[in-house]
Design an enzyme around this catalytic site. Sequence first.
Site, short mmCIF file in Angstrom:
data_model
loop_
_atom_site.label_atom_id
_atom_site.label_comp_id
_atom_site.label_asym_id
_atom_site.label_seq_id
_atom_site.Cartn_x
_atom_site.Cartn_y
_atom_site.Cartn_z
N ARG A 98 59.05 99.99 40.56
CA ARG A 98 60.47 99.63 40.38
C ARG A 98 60.69 99.49 38.89
O ARG A 98 60.05 98.63 38.25
CB ARG A 98 60.79 98.33 41.11
CG ARG A 98 62.13 97.76 40.74
CD ARG A 98 62.61 96.68 41.69
NE ARG A 98 63.02 97.27 42.95
CZ ARG A 98 63.74 96.62 43.88
NH1 ARG A 98 64.15 95.39 43.66
NH2 ARG A 98 64.07 97.21 45.00
N HIS A 125 67.80 104.85 44.36
CA HIS A 125 67.02 103.94 45.22
C HIS A 125 66.72 104.71 46.52
O HIS A 125 67.28 104.43 47.57
CB HIS A 125 67.82 102.66 45.48
CG HIS A 125 67.01 101.53 46.03
ND1 HIS A 125 65.67 101.64 46.34
CD2 HIS A 125 67.35 100.23 46.32
CE1 HIS A 125 65.24 100.47 46.80
NE2 HIS A 125 66.23 99.61 46.80
N GLN A 128 65.69 103.03 49.91
CA GLN A 128 66.80 102.36 50.58
C GLN A 128 67.61 103.37 51.40
O GLN A 128 67.91 103.15 52.57
CB GLN A 128 67.70 101.69 49.52
CG GLN A 128 68.85 100.92 50.12
CD GLN A 128 68.39 99.69 50.88
OE1 GLN A 128 67.62 98.89 50.38
NE2 GLN A 128 68.86 99.53 52.11
N ASP A 221 77.60 97.65 47.86
CA ASP A 221 76.44 97.09 47.16
C ASP A 221 76.98 96.28 45.99
O ASP A 221 78.18 96.33 45.66
CB ASP A 221 75.52 98.24 46.67
CG ASP A 221 74.26 97.73 45.96
OD1 ASP A 221 73.90 96.55 46.14
OD2 ASP A 221 73.63 98.52 45.22
N CYS A 260 72.81 96.98 51.16
CA CYS A 260 71.35 97.06 50.96
C CYS A 260 70.73 95.70 50.69
O CYS A 260 69.52 95.53 50.86
CB CYS A 260 71.04 98.02 49.81
SG CYS A 260 71.73 97.45 48.26
N ARG A 288 63.53 98.51 56.67
CA ARG A 288 62.80 98.89 55.45
C ARG A 288 61.30 98.90 55.72
O ARG A 288 60.58 99.79 55.27
CB ARG A 288 63.12 97.92 54.28
CG ARG A 288 64.54 97.96 53.74
CD ARG A 288 64.85 99.24 52.97
NE ARG A 288 63.92 99.52 51.90
CZ ARG A 288 63.97 99.00 50.67
NH1 ARG A 288 64.94 98.17 50.34
NH2 ARG A 288 63.07 99.33 49.75
N1 NVA Z 1 72.10 98.32 43.13
C1 NVA Z 1 71.26 97.15 43.24
C2 NVA Z 1 70.24 97.38 44.29
C3 NVA Z 1 69.38 96.20 44.61
C4 NVA Z 1 68.36 96.49 45.66
C5 NVA Z 1 70.63 96.87 41.92
O1 NVA Z 1 70.29 97.83 41.19
O2 NVA Z 1 70.46 95.71 41.57
N1 CP Z 2 67.42 96.32 48.94
C1 CP Z 2 66.39 96.05 48.14
O1 CP Z 2 65.73 96.94 47.62
O2 CP Z 2 66.14 94.73 47.98
P1 CP Z 2 65.13 94.06 46.96
O3 CP Z 2 65.75 94.15 45.60
O4 CP Z 2 65.01 92.65 47.43
O5 CP Z 2 63.83 94.80 47.02
#
Ligand code: NVA
Ligand code: CP
Length: 300
Positions: A98, A125, A128, A221, A260, A288
């Site tokens: 990540r 992502h 997801q 989101d 998500c 997930r």
């Molecule tokens: N769009 C959000 C997704 C979190 C899982 C972010 O980037 O924070």
């Molecule tokens: N939706 C998702 O990826 O959540 P986290 O940021 O908790 O991993």
Amino acid sequence: MMHFISVQDLKVQEILAIFRRTDTLKKKPIQPLLKDKNLAMVFQKPSTRTRVSFEVAMNHLGGHALYLNSHDLQMGRGETIADTARVLSRYADAIMARVFSHKDVVELAARSGVPVINGLSDLLHPCQALSDMYTIHEKLGRLRGLKLAYTGNARNNVTHSLCHACSKLGMNMSVTCPPKHAPDKAVLRDSMANAKATRTVLEVTPDPKKALKGADIVYTDTWFSMGNRPSRIEENALKPYQLNSSLLRHAKRGALVMHCLPAHRGQEITDDVMDGPQSIVWDQAGNRLHVQKGLLSLLV
Ligand code: NVA
Ligand code: CP
């Protein structure tokens, strides 16, 4: 498929194979398909779902996952992504990462001798979106011909991967957002090409009512990715795109509500919608784990 960096890199047949394997693993969760295999999980950003679902997935498959916070790795002191990839791929059987910048996960994959999974970047992502497609199919029995409306800030990693996934799998998608928060141009270009091939509609409109008309699924989101703070002007521009009960009324009766997570209740989504009868966000989060297992067992 060597790595999983983007849904756009997968063939439809590969996605369906992941779903079939997921079905099997959901019915019989503990299977030693990855016995003694190790997954290195590099996190530059926080996570609840991605971290825990990958870790539990590896345990269920007979393997092991290592949580590696980038601050604790030598990366935190400047060791390059490329050097980290070369080393980790000599110890682990796969890497999940990540990252802030999408180019970092691309670089990791380029230098790694083992499969790399994108666990979220600023651009995409894919895990997801893959899991979300599985959830929609599970709930509605099909994907082809359905309409998903996305409302909110669409310059967003989840929106981008949903654009790839819907257009590949034959779903119509309507994205509604302020013009300043429209999806990435390259992602749209690729997704429009997919939509042409699958004869589906992918549109971006500033009109939320138009976008939600006839929608089977309404998705939102967070307005801003982890760590980013919106200005008051940006927040005001996004307010008409909040997923609340009066906006939801414009979708099909009983349309599914997806997010998500994590949600910013009262910002992009209201409590009554998130906790209401149309919301499937908890089953969505639960899947997930199962889809991660499907993916890992085919990739590693
Ligand atoms: N769009 C959000 C997704 C979190 C899982 C972010 O980037 O924070
Ligand atoms: N939706 C998702 O990826 O959540 P986290 O940021 O908790 O991993």
